[in-house]
Design a protein around this motif. Sequence first.
Motif, PDB file in Angstrom:
ATOM      1  N   PHE A 199      38.711  33.023  28.608  1.00 54.19           N
ATOM      2  CA  PHE A 199      37.999  33.530  29.661  1.00 54.19           C
ATOM      3  C   PHE A 199      37.226  34.681  29.513  1.00 54.19           C
ATOM      4  O   PHE A 199      37.734  35.482  28.453  1.00 54.19           O
ATOM      5  CB  PHE A 199      38.846  33.829  30.836  1.00 54.19           C
ATOM      6  N   ILE A 200      36.082  34.903  30.039  1.00 50.83           N
ATOM      7  CA  ILE A 200      35.357  36.050  30.246  1.00 50.83           C
ATOM      8  C   ILE A 200      36.235  36.915  31.239  1.00 50.83           C
ATOM      9  O   ILE A 200      36.226  36.446  32.316  1.00 50.83           O
ATOM     10  CB  ILE A 200      33.773  35.820  30.723  1.00 50.83           C
ATOM     11  N   LEU A 201      36.522  38.105  31.027  1.00 49.88           N
ATOM     12  CA  LEU A 201      37.200  38.883  31.804  1.00 49.88           C
ATOM     13  C   LEU A 201      36.488  40.248  32.052  1.00 49.88           C
ATOM     14  O   LEU A 201      36.812  41.320  31.223  1.00 49.88           O
ATOM     15  CB  LEU A 201      38.755  39.216  31.136  1.00 49.88           C
ATOM     16  N   PRO A 202      36.069  40.479  33.275  1.00 52.64           N
ATOM     17  CA  PRO A 202      35.225  41.796  33.493  1.00 52.64           C
ATOM     18  C   PRO A 202      36.168  42.794  34.087  1.00 52.64           C
ATOM     19  O   PRO A 202      36.132  43.189  35.168  1.00 52.64           O
ATOM     20  CB  PRO A 202      34.083  41.298  34.245  1.00 52.64           C
ATOM     21  N   TYR A 203      37.074  43.081  33.130  1.00 57.10           N
ATOM     22  CA  TYR A 203      38.276  43.918  33.500  1.00 57.10           C
ATOM     23  C   TYR A 203      38.317  45.054  32.530  1.00 57.10           C
ATOM     24  O   TYR A 203      38.586  44.729  31.328  1.00 57.10           O
ATOM     25  CB  TYR A 203      39.536  43.278  34.048  1.00 57.10           C
ATOM     26  N   ARG A 235      38.841  45.618  41.225  1.00 58.42           N
ATOM     27  CA  ARG A 235      38.120  44.501  41.524  1.00 58.42           C
ATOM     28  C   ARG A 235      37.268  44.457  42.767  1.00 58.42           C
ATOM     29  O   ARG A 235      37.105  45.664  43.163  1.00 58.42           O
ATOM     30  CB  ARG A 235      39.471  43.593  41.884  1.00 58.42           C
ATOM     31  N   THR A 236      36.611  43.401  43.006  1.00 60.55           N
ATOM     32  CA  THR A 236      36.185  43.330  44.305  1.00 60.55           C
ATOM     33  C   THR A 236      36.902  43.159  45.627  1.00 60.55           C
ATOM     34  O   THR A 236      38.114  43.143  45.376  1.00 60.55           O
ATOM     35  CB  THR A 236      35.273  42.115  44.369  1.00 60.55           C
ATOM     36  N   CYS A 259      45.704  43.279  43.831  1.00 59.81           N
ATOM     37  CA  CYS A 259      46.034  44.184  42.948  1.00 59.81           C
ATOM     38  C   CYS A 259      47.111  43.476  42.115  1.00 59.81           C
ATOM     39  O   CYS A 259      47.199  43.644  40.895  1.00 59.81           O
ATOM     40  CB  CYS A 259      46.591  45.296  43.596  1.00 59.81           C
ATOM     41  N   TYR A 260      47.963  42.597  42.820  1.00 52.14           N
ATOM     42  CA  TYR A 260      48.921  41.843  41.839  1.00 52.14           C
ATOM     43  C   TYR A 260      48.277  41.043  40.838  1.00 52.14           C
ATOM     44  O   TYR A 260      48.878  41.321  39.617  1.00 52.14           O
ATOM     45  CB  TYR A 260      49.799  41.017  42.641  1.00 52.14           C
ATOM     46  N   ALA A 319      34.606  47.461  40.477  1.00 53.96           N
ATOM     47  CA  ALA A 319      35.448  48.483  40.978  1.00 53.96           C
ATOM     48  C   ALA A 319      35.078  48.683  42.509  1.00 53.96           C
ATOM     49  O   ALA A 319      33.779  48.499  42.984  1.00 53.96           O
ATOM     50  CB  ALA A 319      35.548  49.888  40.342  1.00 53.96           C
ATOM     51  N   ASN A 320      35.997  49.016  43.412  1.00 50.20           N
ATOM     52  CA  ASN A 320      35.510  49.551  44.940  1.00 50.20           C
ATOM     53  C   ASN A 320      36.338  50.477  45.482  1.00 50.20           C
ATOM     54  O   ASN A 320      37.567  50.379  44.885  1.00 50.20           O
ATOM     55  CB  ASN A 320      35.436  48.503  45.942  1.00 50.20           C
TER      56      ASN A 320
END
Length: 418
Positions: A120-124, A314-315, A103-104, A293-294
Motif C-alpha cells: 500500500f501507499i501509506l500517507p502516514y 488522519r482526516t 486513532c485505533y 493531520a487535523n
Amino acid sequence: MTLKTEQAFQPIIIQSGQNAYGMARSFYEAYGVRSLVLEPSRKKRNIQTFILGGSQAIATKNSRIVDFQQVDYLDDPNYFVHALTGVAKQYKNKKLLLFVCDCYYVELVIKNKQALENYFILPYIDESLMNQIQTKENFYKKCDLYNLKYPRTMVLTNKNYETTAISLAYPIIIKASNSAEYKNCSFLGKQKIFLVHNEEDQKRIVKSIFSSTYNDHLILQEYIPGDDTTIRVLYVYVGKDKKVKLMCLGNTLIEDPSPHHIGNSLAVVTDYDKQLMDKIRFFLEDIGYTGYANFDMKLDVRDGEYKLFEINLRTGTSSYYVTASGHNLMKYVVDDYVFGENLELTYVQAEHLWSLIPKKVLFKCIVNKPLKAEAKRLIKQGKYTDALYFKEDMNIKRWSMLKAYNLYLKIKFKKYYK
C-alpha cells in the motif's frame, strides 16, 4: 460524472462512517473511482469489534460510489497485516492507497508500516514520530517547545490519582490521553469527554476509568468557556517531501451532543487565520510530519488565543468540508504519491458551509447570531454542501434511509442538545 472504469490506483478505506464517505466522495468527484470500504467481520464478536464496527455504517450504505467488504480479524492487531494483505491481493497492477478513520487503526497502520508498505501507499508518519505526538500528554510537551497554546492541564495516572490534589478550578474537562486505547475500554457511564462541575463527580469518573481496562494516563483540563461556535478545526495535508501543501481552517457551528461522539463537528463554515496557519505549518514541517493531520482547538475569548486540544494523525469526520470549499482533499495525496506532481502551498480562503444535520436543526441550535446569518447567506448563495446528500449517489433506498437518519438526528438533538 461518468464513471471511469480504469484508474491507476484504488482507494481502500478502513471503517465506513461519515469520514469514509467524505473521502470516497472526494475520490469519486475527482477521478470517478469507487473506493473500497472495509469493516471487520462480526465473526470475532468481542467487545472491541462491537465498539469499532463490523457492519456498514449509514453514511456509506446503498451507495454507488463505494464497494463494501467485511474482513475477518481486521480489528485484531495480531492478524491486521495478514487481513490487509489478503485484500491487497485482490488487485493487480494498481497502486493501493490505504486510509483509516480513527486513532485505533492509525496506530495499527503506523506500527505495521514497514510490512504494509509492500502492498500500500501509506500517507502516514513513522512510529517514532507517532510516539512523540499521538497521546495528548506528549502532544502538549511539543506544544510547549513550539509556543502553541493549550488549556491548563494536569495529568493523572492509575498510581497517583487517589492522592493527587486537583489544582484546577471547576468546571474541568476529563479525557483520555490515549484515544486509541480509551476507545477499546468499557465502563458504565462512559463518555468521550466529561465536563465535571465538582470534586465528587471528578473522583467517581476518574475511578471508573482507571477501574476499566484503560491503562494509560488521564488529562484534566480547565474548561475553556464558549459555545460550539468557538471551536475550530484545522485540516492539513503534508507532502511526502515533508512540506505542507494544504491548510483549511473551519469554524464549527454545531458539535455532536451525544456522550459517545461529543466533540465531532457536525456543521462547519470555512475560516481563515494566516498567523495560526503559519505557526502550525512551521510546527509540522519542523518535526518532519507527513500525510494528513487535523487539529481540534477552541478560541479562548478571555485572551483571544487559540487553545489546542489535540492532533489527529488522519482526516476526521468533517474532512469533506475542505473538498466542498473547492480544494479536493484526496486529490492532494493522489497527485503527490501516484502522479508525482509538484504541489504548491495553499491556505484555503474560500467561503463554504458543510453540514451533516438538517437545516432546521442547524438554525435552531446555532447560538451565535452573526454566524447564523452567515450560514443562511452561504446557503442562499449556493455555497453549501450536505454531508450525505450527493445527487450523483442517490437512489430510492439511499434517499429513504437518509430521510430516516435525519429524523434520528432531530430526536438525538432534542434529547442531548442543551
